[in-house]
Design a protein around this motif. Structure first.
Motif, PDB file in Angstrom:
ATOM      1  N   TYR A 163       9.723  -2.878   1.187  1.00 13.86           N
ATOM      2  CA  TYR A 163       9.949  -2.677  -0.245  1.00 13.86           C
ATOM      3  C   TYR A 163       8.821  -1.845  -0.844  1.00 13.86           C
ATOM      4  CZ  TYR A 163      10.789  -3.870  -5.165  1.00 13.86           C
ATOM      5  OH  TYR A 163      11.026  -3.807  -6.516  1.00 13.86           O
ATOM      6  N   HIS A 164       7.598  -2.170  -0.474  1.00 11.33           N
ATOM      7  CA  HIS A 164       6.457  -1.434  -1.010  1.00 11.33           C
ATOM      8  C   HIS A 164       6.400  -0.019  -0.441  1.00 11.33           C
ATOM      9  CE1 HIS A 164       4.491  -5.606  -1.713  1.00 11.33           C
ATOM     10  NE2 HIS A 164       5.102  -5.203  -2.792  1.00 11.33           N
ATOM     11  N   ARG A 165       6.720   0.141   0.826  1.00 10.39           N
ATOM     12  CA  ARG A 165       6.686   1.477   1.438  1.00 10.39           C
ATOM     13  C   ARG A 165       7.734   2.395   0.823  1.00 10.39           C
ATOM     14  NH1 ARG A 165       5.283  -1.118   6.444  1.00 10.39           N
ATOM     15  NH2 ARG A 165       7.493  -1.489   6.868  1.00 10.39           N
ATOM     16  N   SER A 166       8.872   1.818   0.440  1.00 14.69           N
ATOM     17  CA  SER A 166       9.977   2.626  -0.090  1.00 14.69           C
ATOM     18  C   SER A 166       9.670   3.195  -1.467  1.00 14.69           C
ATOM     19  CB  SER A 166      11.251   1.788  -0.166  1.00 14.69           C
ATOM     20  OG  SER A 166      11.153   0.841  -1.229  1.00 14.69           O
ATOM     21  N   GLY A 167       8.749   2.569  -2.180  1.00 11.83           N
ATOM     22  CA  GLY A 167       8.440   3.018  -3.537  1.00 11.83           C
ATOM     23  C   GLY A 167       9.582   2.818  -4.500  1.00 11.83           C
ATOM     24  N   ARG A 168      10.382   1.782  -4.297  1.00 17.70           N
ATOM     25  CA  ARG A 168      11.521   1.528  -5.183  1.00 17.70           C
ATOM     26  C   ARG A 168      11.054   1.313  -6.627  1.00 17.70           C
ATOM     27  NH1 ARG A 168      13.652  -1.797  -0.850  1.00 17.70           N
ATOM     28  NH2 ARG A 168      15.334  -0.666   0.160  1.00 17.70           N
ATOM     29  N   LEU A 169      11.856   1.815  -7.546  1.00 20.43           N
ATOM     30  CA  LEU A 169      11.582   1.654  -8.961  1.00 20.43           C
ATOM     31  C   LEU A 169      12.623   0.698  -9.517  1.00 20.43           C
ATOM     32  CD1 LEU A 169       9.718   2.655 -11.228  1.00 20.43           C
ATOM     33  CD2 LEU A 169      11.396   4.473 -11.680  1.00 20.43           C
ATOM     34  N   ALA A 170      12.195  -0.472  -9.937  1.00 20.61           N
ATOM     35  CA  ALA A 170      13.130  -1.518 -10.358  1.00 20.61           C
ATOM     36  C   ALA A 170      13.344  -1.490 -11.865  1.00 20.61           C
ATOM     37  CB  ALA A 170      12.591  -2.882  -9.943  1.00 20.61           C
ATOM     38  N   PHE A 171      14.607  -1.533 -12.266  1.00 14.12           N
ATOM     39  CA  PHE A 171      14.970  -1.754 -13.668  1.00 14.12           C
ATOM     40  C   PHE A 171      15.675  -3.102 -13.738  1.00 14.12           C
ATOM     41  CE2 PHE A 171      14.223   2.721 -13.390  1.00 14.12           C
ATOM     42  CZ  PHE A 171      13.537   2.984 -14.569  1.00 14.12           C
ATOM     43  N   ALA A 172      14.953  -4.087 -13.275  1.00 15.04           N
ATOM     44  CA  ALA A 172      15.453  -5.456 -13.138  1.00 15.04           C
ATOM     45  C   ALA A 172      14.247  -6.381 -13.216  1.00 15.04           C
ATOM     46  CB  ALA A 172      16.168  -5.621 -11.791  1.00 15.04           C
ATOM     47  N   PRO A 173      14.485  -7.683 -13.382  1.00 14.86           N
ATOM     48  CA  PRO A 173      13.343  -8.612 -13.364  1.00 14.86           C
ATOM     49  C   PRO A 173      12.623  -8.541 -12.015  1.00 14.86           C
ATOM     50  CG  PRO A 173      15.333  -9.687 -14.197  1.00 14.86           C
ATOM     51  CD  PRO A 173      15.757  -8.367 -13.625  1.00 14.86           C
ATOM     52  N   PRO A 174      11.376  -9.020 -11.956  1.00 17.91           N
ATOM     53  CA  PRO A 174      10.549  -9.551 -13.047  1.00 17.91           C
ATOM     54  C   PRO A 174       9.990  -8.462 -13.946  1.00 17.91           C
ATOM     55  CG  PRO A 174       9.347  -9.642 -10.978  1.00 17.91           C
ATOM     56  CD  PRO A 174      10.735  -9.175 -10.634  1.00 17.91           C
ATOM     57  N   GLY A 175       9.767  -8.844 -15.199  1.00 17.60           N
ATOM     58  CA  GLY A 175       9.429  -7.859 -16.215  1.00 17.60           C
ATOM     59  C   GLY A 175       8.067  -7.218 -16.076  1.00 17.60           C
ATOM     60  N   HIS A 176       7.199  -7.794 -15.256  1.00 16.66           N
ATOM     61  CA  HIS A 176       5.871  -7.167 -15.102  1.00 16.66           C
ATOM     62  C   HIS A 176       5.930  -5.895 -14.283  1.00 16.66           C
ATOM     63  CE1 HIS A 176       5.649  -8.595 -10.943  1.00 16.66           C
ATOM     64  NE2 HIS A 176       5.947  -9.816 -11.365  1.00 16.66           N
ATOM     65  N   LYS A 177       7.065  -5.648 -13.601  1.00 12.91           N
ATOM     66  CA  LYS A 177       7.304  -4.417 -12.842  1.00 12.91           C
ATOM     67  C   LYS A 177       6.147  -4.086 -11.897  1.00 12.91           C
ATOM     68  CE  LYS A 177      11.174  -3.188 -15.196  1.00 12.91           C
ATOM     69  NZ  LYS A 177      11.767  -1.944 -15.662  1.00 12.91           N
ATOM     70  N   GLN A 178       5.958  -4.951 -10.910  1.00  6.83           N
ATOM     71  CA  GLN A 178       4.941  -4.731  -9.873  1.00  6.83           C
ATOM     72  C   GLN A 178       3.535  -4.611 -10.475  1.00  6.83           C
ATOM     73  OE1 GLN A 178       5.719  -4.125  -5.950  1.00  6.83           O
ATOM     74  NE2 GLN A 178       6.629  -5.828  -7.062  1.00  6.83           N
TER      75      GLN A 178
END
Length: 488
Positions: free
Chosen positions: A17-32
């Motif tokens: 997940y970290h290697r992929s650099g995914r950008l989440a528009f979903a919880p949790p709200g602190h966004k990594q």
């Protein structure tokens, strides 16, 4: 197919997940961690937030097609010889309730050792299950309860052939263990399942010199806290299933009824990594912990007035069947103080945290994380405690009743008493009334009073005197215990 225990599916998926650099528009709200308060980040570190992702739609895809959690659970099941394993991030307090609900329903009888944890009683209150209490084996000299014997469960099954199953706690927080194989055989002769609350026994499968564990002893459901004696994070718990008496889909359904829909991937990762650690190095690590505990015992025994309790003290006729030495239970009564005083002194004066405390003991738990340096600090602190003890204020006596007077009669179901009409009465008027609350010395968390039990003067004196001496009663409606909640 042979399981590959070098793998850790949750940890590997988190790294991906970290290697992929995914950008989440979903919880949790602190966004990594990007949105977390800087002061919080300074204390917790960003690693906590980086490991905090959604389990589905984050760690795995939205339909969990990668089977990340499922693969981790399969490896855990293989590690402990279970047919199925389920992870939960709600602690064994949830796991044991799910197990109970998978075996019995409202008003159905379940045999339960009366030394059960308060989470079991909470399960009775929520479910309406009828408890059929099986008495522990009491060490009257040490004022200590050990798990019920197989013979006691056999007799209880004869008295209540309608019982839907049985639940026993083994090991206890003091390390005392039941003869699980004999109890399982007694249950299976009647085709009823055995649940083992093995919250304190996550480490047991990983060294031959430790007591046997539930799955190898033939239990049907085993509940284990990975954080207590293992390397998992707090709230990490698993429940294992074996045999055909409880359908796995039913157990999962009961767990889903109670569990969170927002599980912590951090906690999943801790459990997954701990299983890999134990399968690769468990015998070595547990062997080291056992050797360390033996040396600590020798050192404590050399301190005048202190005694480390274990297999020699707890095993024997009418006592426990086996004992885990790693809880490190130390009797401090010989230096004239209570366990409450000892724990407070060690924390305040030597920065040492004891776990279990009662009127005469503390628990100095040894795990594979300890070494000569940490245990050396413990022993030095205990020597200092023994020297300081004569100068400590005299603690009020705790009026511990004899075993027969410590037990209360069950007047009605815990659920009915807890949710029924109730009132607060002065403690001096409470004897003879039926409790509508749970009152639990904590730790270890074994209730002295359950909803539905008829209160007696000896038990009320025990609790009041214990409170005055430093006992912790976190669930009493009135923390001062001036009043007790009773049924109308």
């Amino acid at each position: 197919m042979t399981a590959d225990h070098t793998r850790a599916p949750v940890l590997e998926a988190l790294a991906d997940y970290h290697r992929s650099g995914r950008l989440a528009f979903a919880p949790p709200g602190h966004k990594q961690a990007r949105g977390a308060d800087p002061a919080v980040r300074a204390v917790l570190g960003d690693a906590v937030f980086l490991g905090d992702v959604l389990a589905s739609g984050g760690l795995d895809d939205r339909l969990t097609r990668g089977r990340v959690l499922e693969r981790a659970e399969e490896l855990m099941a293989d590690a402990v010889h279970a047919d199925h394993t389920f992870f939960t991030t709600c602690g064994s307090s949830l796991s044991v309730k799910a197990a109970m609900l998978a075996v019995a329903g409202p008003h159905e009888p379940l045999l339960i050792g009366r030394d059960a944890h308060k989470s079991v009683v909470s399960g009775l209150i929520l479910s309406g299950i009828e408890p059929v209490w099986v008495e522990p084996r009491w060490d009257a000299e040490r004022h200590l309860a050990h798990p019920p014997s197989a013979e006691q469960f056999e007799k209880a099954l004869e008295r209540r052939p309608d019982a839907k199953g049985a639940l026993v706690t083994s090991p206890t927080p003091y390390g005392a263990c039941a003869d699980l194989r004999a109890i399982a055989e007694a249950c299976h002769r009647r085709r009823v399942p055995l649940i083992v609350d093995e919250a304190w026994g996550a480490h047991l499968p990983f060294h031959p010199d430790l007591p046997s564990w539930a799955m190898d002893a033939g239990a049907d459901i085993c509940v284990t806290s990975i954080h207590k004696m293992g390397s998992g994070l707090e709230q990490g718990s698993v429940f294992h299933l074996r045999g055909d008496l409880v359908p796995p889909e039913l157990l999962k359904m009961r767990a889903d009824l109670l569990g969170t829909t927002s599980p912590s991937v951090l906690i999943y990762a801790g459990m997954d990594g701990w299983r890999r650690q134990m399968m690769l190095r468990g015998r070595e690590l547990m062997g080291g912990a056992l050797e360390l505990a033996a040396r600590v015992r020798e050192a404590v025994e050399d301190i005048d007035g202190l005694r480390m309790e274990g297999r020699e003290e707890y095993r024997g006729p009418g006592l426990a069947d086996d004992v885990d030495p790693l809880p490190g239970v130390i009797d401090v009564s010989g230096i004239g103080i209570t366990g409450y005083q000892a724990a407070d002194w060690l924390r305040e004066h030597r920065e040492i945290e004891a776990h279990l405390t009662d009127h005469r003991r503390i628990g100095a738990q040894i795990t594979h994380a300890d070494d000569e340096a940490t245990t050396g600090e413990l022993v030095m602190a205990l020597k200092d405690l023994a020297r300081a003890a004569p100068g400590l204020p005299a603690a009020p006596d705790v009026e511990v009743p004899e075993p027969a007077r410590l037990r209360l009669a069950q007047a009605c179901l815990p659920r009915d008493a807890f949710f029924g009409p109730a009132e607060q009465v002065p403690v001096k008027e409470a004897a003879g009334r039926v409790a509508a609350e749970m009152i639990t010395p904590y730790p270890p968390g074994i209730p002295a009073v359950l909803p539905g039990e008829r209160l007696t003067e000896p038990v009320l004196r025990y609790l009041r005197s214990g409170l005055a001496a430093g006992m912790n009663l976190p669930d009493a409606a009135d923390p001062s215990l001036e009043h007790i909640r009773v049924t109308k």
